[in-house]
Enzyme design. Sequence first.
Site, PDB file in Angstrom:
ATOM      1  N   SER A 180       0.831  -1.193   0.000  1.00  0.00           N
ATOM      2  CA  SER A 180       0.000   0.000   0.000  1.00  0.00           C
ATOM      3  C   SER A 180       0.874   1.255   0.000  1.00  0.00           C
ATOM      4  O   SER A 180       1.703   1.427  -0.891  1.00  0.00           O
ATOM      5  CB  SER A 180      -0.942  -0.050   1.211  1.00  0.00           C
ATOM      6  OG  SER A 180      -1.985   0.879   1.089  1.00  0.00           O
ATOM      7  N   HIS A 213      -7.389  -5.794  -0.383  1.00  0.00           N
ATOM      8  CA  HIS A 213      -6.175  -4.993  -0.247  1.00  0.00           C
ATOM      9  C   HIS A 213      -5.174  -5.626   0.711  1.00  0.00           C
ATOM     10  O   HIS A 213      -3.971  -5.449   0.569  1.00  0.00           O
ATOM     11  CB  HIS A 213      -6.571  -3.594   0.225  1.00  0.00           C
ATOM     12  CG  HIS A 213      -5.456  -2.601   0.221  1.00  0.00           C
ATOM     13  ND1 HIS A 213      -4.676  -2.355  -0.896  1.00  0.00           N
ATOM     14  CD2 HIS A 213      -4.985  -1.781   1.195  1.00  0.00           C
ATOM     15  CE1 HIS A 213      -3.782  -1.419  -0.614  1.00  0.00           C
ATOM     16  NE2 HIS A 213      -3.948  -1.063   0.648  1.00  0.00           N
TER      17      HIS A 213
END
Length: 259
Positions: free
Chosen positions: A84, A233
């Site tokens: 991320s 994610h």
Amino acid sequence: MNLHYQIQGQGQTVVLIHGLFGSADNLGLLARVLKEQYQVISLDLRNHGRSPHSEHFTYSEMAQDVVDVINQLEIQDFSVIGHSMGGKVAMAMTELAGERIENLIVLDMAPVAYQVHRHQNVFAGLKAVNQQTVTSRKEAEQLLSQHVMEPGVRQFLLKSLYKEQESFQWRFNVNALINNYSTIMGWSAVSPFSGRTLFIKGQDSEYILAEHREHIASQFPHAKAHMVANTGHWLHAEKPDTVNRIILSFLEKDTQPNN
């Protein structure tokens, strides 16, 4: 800035970089496997974990912080894995030490600016805790739950809660993260990096999309891609065995002759 970090294992160096609201421990499932074959450096980015706080929070500054740690340890060549926001830090490092990066692995992040404001509820919850004198984790979670609906997200955030004398505080610098949110979501394109690069996407995540391919190709022309089925994610936490296998396979191919 002197970042907090830990070193595990021996061998070629692999640097692990966590994402927003995280800490070195967030990639612990990766480190546990990688340390069997590599020297693994897990660190806290500025304004996170046990690293110092600063009002300055750009990707170039965060990348320099990481390179400074590597230089202090007198390490020449290394691989870097970022998730991320940490993936963006890893990508920004190619501008500072591209010739030293043997492998770049980015977990579910594209080299683009994101327009969607994804974290307003999280910031509201963090501020709610800051505005009270919180004396227990249960109390902190109750305050968070008024803004953050997902129990998993609350538990992730609570990992960065620590006791300071009689009350609990966040390890990350909430105000600095809020003030620099547009920078966190933004991106300045880097010069083309010709080194070995792998983007690993969670199938159900929206952080890497078809329209991002051109941006990836222009900045990382030799990049390969791998999708992990039925993950979002947090793919490395949802399917750690699969992600570890993909990463190890990519790293090991770099050590084979004529590769």
